[in-house]
Structures are given as C-alpha cells and as structure tokens.
Design a protein around this motif. Structure first.
Motif, PDB file in Angstrom:
ATOM      1  N   LEU A  12       1.124  -1.410  12.341  1.00 37.18           N
ATOM      2  CA  LEU A  12       1.509  -2.799  12.076  1.00 37.18           C
ATOM      3  C   LEU A  12       1.202  -3.670  13.287  1.00 37.18           C
ATOM      4  CD1 LEU A  12       4.935  -2.336  10.282  1.00 37.18           C
ATOM      5  CD2 LEU A  12       2.699  -2.721   9.269  1.00 37.18           C
ATOM      6  N   GLY A  13       0.830  -4.913  13.030  1.00 41.59           N
ATOM      7  CA  GLY A  13       0.567  -5.867  14.094  1.00 41.59           C
ATOM      8  C   GLY A  13      -0.853  -5.849  14.610  1.00 41.59           C
ATOM      9  N   ILE A  14      -1.687  -4.958  14.108  1.00 36.22           N
ATOM     10  CA  ILE A  14      -3.055  -4.830  14.601  1.00 36.22           C
ATOM     11  C   ILE A  14      -3.922  -5.977  14.077  1.00 36.22           C
ATOM     12  CG2 ILE A  14      -3.922  -3.370  12.734  1.00 36.22           C
ATOM     13  CD1 ILE A  14      -5.345  -1.742  14.984  1.00 36.22           C
ATOM     14  N   ALA A  15      -4.861  -6.425  14.903  1.00 36.51           N
ATOM     15  CA  ALA A  15      -5.819  -7.451  14.509  1.00 36.51           C
ATOM     16  C   ALA A  15      -6.969  -6.783  13.760  1.00 36.51           C
ATOM     17  CB  ALA A  15      -6.343  -8.166  15.741  1.00 36.51           C
ATOM     18  N   ILE A  16      -7.307  -7.322  12.576  1.00 35.39           N
ATOM     19  CA  ILE A  16      -8.367  -6.740  11.754  1.00 35.39           C
ATOM     20  C   ILE A  16      -9.252  -7.845  11.179  1.00 35.39           C
ATOM     21  CG2 ILE A  16      -7.125  -4.634  11.141  1.00 35.39           C
ATOM     22  CD1 ILE A  16      -6.274  -5.948   8.541  1.00 35.39           C
ATOM     23  N   HIS A  17     -10.431  -7.454  10.708  1.00 35.61           N
ATOM     24  CA  HIS A  17     -11.333  -8.369  10.014  1.00 35.61           C
ATOM     25  C   HIS A  17     -12.147  -7.588   8.994  1.00 35.61           C
ATOM     26  CE1 HIS A  17     -14.055  -6.771  13.111  1.00 35.61           C
ATOM     27  NE2 HIS A  17     -15.046  -7.115  12.310  1.00 35.61           N
ATOM     28  N   ASN A  18     -12.983  -8.299   8.223  1.00 35.83           N
ATOM     29  CA  ASN A  18     -13.886  -7.641   7.283  1.00 35.83           C
ATOM     30  C   ASN A  18     -13.105  -6.751   6.309  1.00 35.83           C
ATOM     31  OD1 ASN A  18     -16.528  -7.570   6.528  1.00 35.83           O
ATOM     32  ND2 ASN A  18     -17.088  -5.871   7.852  1.00 35.83           N
ATOM     33  N   LYS A  42       3.666  -2.898   5.573  1.00 32.79           N
ATOM     34  CA  LYS A  42       3.184  -1.907   4.607  1.00 32.79           C
ATOM     35  C   LYS A  42       4.399  -1.457   3.818  1.00 32.79           C
ATOM     36  CE  LYS A  42       0.938   0.630   7.836  1.00 32.79           C
ATOM     37  NZ  LYS A  42       0.130   1.761   8.342  1.00 32.79           N
ATOM     38  N   GLU A  43       4.316  -1.614   2.490  1.00 35.89           N
ATOM     39  CA  GLU A  43       5.442  -1.256   1.641  1.00 35.89           C
ATOM     40  C   GLU A  43       4.922  -0.659   0.341  1.00 35.89           C
ATOM     41  OE1 GLU A  43       9.156  -3.581  -0.412  1.00 35.89           O
ATOM     42  OE2 GLU A  43       8.433  -4.273   1.512  1.00 35.89           O
ATOM     43  N   GLY A  44       5.321   0.551   0.037  1.00 38.72           N
ATOM     44  CA  GLY A  44       4.818   1.218  -1.164  1.00 38.72           C
ATOM     45  C   GLY A  44       3.321   1.442  -1.036  1.00 38.72           C
ATOM     46  N   LYS A  45       2.572   0.977  -2.025  1.00 39.22           N
ATOM     47  CA  LYS A  45       1.115   1.126  -2.003  1.00 39.22           C
ATOM     48  C   LYS A  45       0.407  -0.135  -1.522  1.00 39.22           C
ATOM     49  CE  LYS A  45       0.960   4.579  -5.632  1.00 39.22           C
ATOM     50  NZ  LYS A  45       0.324   5.012  -6.872  1.00 39.22           N
ATOM     51  N   LEU A  46       1.171  -1.160  -1.126  1.00 38.36           N
ATOM     52  CA  LEU A  46       0.582  -2.437  -0.732  1.00 38.36           C
ATOM     53  C   LEU A  46       0.747  -2.715   0.752  1.00 38.36           C
ATOM     54  CD1 LEU A  46       1.768  -4.668  -3.699  1.00 38.36           C
ATOM     55  CD2 LEU A  46      -0.461  -3.613  -3.382  1.00 38.36           C
ATOM     56  N   ALA A  47      -0.212  -3.461   1.288  1.00 33.47           N
ATOM     57  CA  ALA A  47      -0.152  -3.923   2.675  1.00 33.47           C
ATOM     58  C   ALA A  47      -0.141  -5.449   2.651  1.00 33.47           C
ATOM     59  CB  ALA A  47      -1.359  -3.423   3.454  1.00 33.47           C
ATOM     60  N   THR A  48       0.611  -6.048   3.557  1.00 31.09           N
ATOM     61  CA  THR A  48       0.689  -7.498   3.670  1.00 31.09           C
ATOM     62  C   THR A  48      -0.127  -7.944   4.870  1.00 31.09           C
ATOM     63  OG1 THR A  48       2.928  -7.414   2.774  1.00 31.09           O
ATOM     64  CG2 THR A  48       2.259  -9.461   3.831  1.00 31.09           C
ATOM     65  N   LEU A  49      -1.026  -8.903   4.636  1.00 29.43           N
ATOM     66  CA  LEU A  49      -1.898  -9.416   5.690  1.00 29.43           C
ATOM     67  C   LEU A  49      -1.652 -10.896   5.898  1.00 29.43           C
ATOM     68  CD1 LEU A  49      -5.257  -7.915   4.383  1.00 29.43           C
ATOM     69  CD2 LEU A  49      -3.682  -6.882   6.016  1.00 29.43           C
ATOM     70  N   ARG A  50      -1.704 -11.351   7.141  1.00 21.73           N
ATOM     71  CA  ARG A  50      -1.697 -12.782   7.440  1.00 21.73           C
ATOM     72  C   ARG A  50      -3.133 -13.145   7.786  1.00 21.73           C
ATOM     73  NH1 ARG A  50       2.725 -13.820  10.179  1.00 21.73           N
ATOM     74  NH2 ARG A  50       3.649 -14.660   8.320  1.00 21.73           N
ATOM     75  N   LEU A  51      -3.735 -13.994   6.946  1.00 22.71           N
ATOM     76  CA  LEU A  51      -5.136 -14.370   7.088  1.00 22.71           C
ATOM     77  C   LEU A  51      -5.301 -15.501   8.105  1.00 22.71           C
ATOM     78  CD1 LEU A  51      -6.119 -14.262   3.321  1.00 22.71           C
ATOM     79  CD2 LEU A  51      -6.334 -12.468   5.041  1.00 22.71           C
ATOM     80  N   PRO A  52      -6.532 -15.771   8.550  1.00 18.60           N
ATOM     81  CA  PRO A  52      -6.760 -16.842   9.534  1.00 18.60           C
ATOM     82  C   PRO A  52      -6.254 -18.203   9.061  1.00 18.60           C
ATOM     83  CG  PRO A  52      -8.734 -15.515   9.287  1.00 18.60           C
ATOM     84  CD  PRO A  52      -7.753 -15.036   8.248  1.00 18.60           C
ATOM     85  N   HIS A  57      -1.399 -12.397   2.170  1.00 16.68           N
ATOM     86  CA  HIS A  57      -2.107 -11.776   1.048  1.00 16.68           C
ATOM     87  C   HIS A  57      -1.714 -10.301   0.939  1.00 16.68           C
ATOM     88  CE1 HIS A  57      -5.475 -12.367  -1.748  1.00 16.68           C
ATOM     89  NE2 HIS A  57      -5.747 -11.082  -1.545  1.00 16.68           N
ATOM     90  N   LEU A  58      -1.484  -9.822  -0.290  1.00 19.02           N
ATOM     91  CA  LEU A  58      -1.186  -8.407  -0.534  1.00 19.02           C
ATOM     92  C   LEU A  58      -2.447  -7.693  -1.006  1.00 19.02           C
ATOM     93  CD1 LEU A  58       2.174  -8.667  -2.508  1.00 19.02           C
ATOM     94  CD2 LEU A  58       1.866  -7.914  -0.160  1.00 19.02           C
ATOM     95  N   VAL A  59      -2.746  -6.560  -0.392  1.00 18.54           N
ATOM     96  CA  VAL A  59      -3.871  -5.723  -0.811  1.00 18.54           C
ATOM     97  C   VAL A  59      -3.412  -4.264  -0.816  1.00 18.54           C
ATOM     98  CG1 VAL A  59      -5.650  -7.287   0.067  1.00 18.54           C
ATOM     99  CG2 VAL A  59      -4.805  -5.472   1.526  1.00 18.54           C
TER     100      VAL A  59
END
Length: 76
Positions: A12-18, A42-52, A57-59
């Motif tokens: 959690l907290g890692i910077a990601i792209h693409n 990260k909860e269940g099968k979904l991950a929560t992202l904060r976009l630029p 967004h949930l993926v």
C-alpha cells in the motif's frame, strides 16, 4: 522504467503507472508523461487507486501495473 507486477504483490502507498483496468486488456490508466497513481487500499478482490486527476478508482487486484512514475515529468 520499473517492474510490472499484479496489484496483489504491491505494498500500500506505492507509486504506480501504466495500470490495467481489466486483466489482459492492456494498460489504460496513468500513461501520460509524469503521471503517477497511488495504491491506497486492497480489500477482497479489489484494489483502490488514487489517479493523477484525484479520482478514486476500483480495479481487480489481479490487474498489472508498473512500479514508479512515468518519465519525462517536465512535459506537463
């Protein structure tokens, strides 16, 4: 350049792209020069992202993303 991993394997907290929205459909989020998203939960099968854009967004945690920030930051 960074390592591509599934969101399941990232801390959690890692910077990601693409980032994939759906597994196997190709990378679709945070692809522009200097773009970076953050894995915030990260909860269940979904991950929560904060976009630029600030949007949250949930993926699926099975989706792939690249660790780090897109290069060429000075373009924007």
């Amino acid at each position: 350049m960074g390592n591509a991993l599934s969101l399941t394997d990232m801390p959690l907290g890692i910077a990601i792209h693409n980032i994939e929205i759906t597994r196997g459909r190709g990378r679709q989020l945070a692809r522009a020069a200097g773009a970076v998203a953050k894995l915030i939960a990260k909860e269940g099968k979904l991950a929560t992202l904060r976009l630029p854009s600030g949007e949250v967004h949930l993926v699926s945690q099975n989706c792939l993303a690249t660790v780090g920030q897109v290069g060429n930051v000075g373009v924007n």
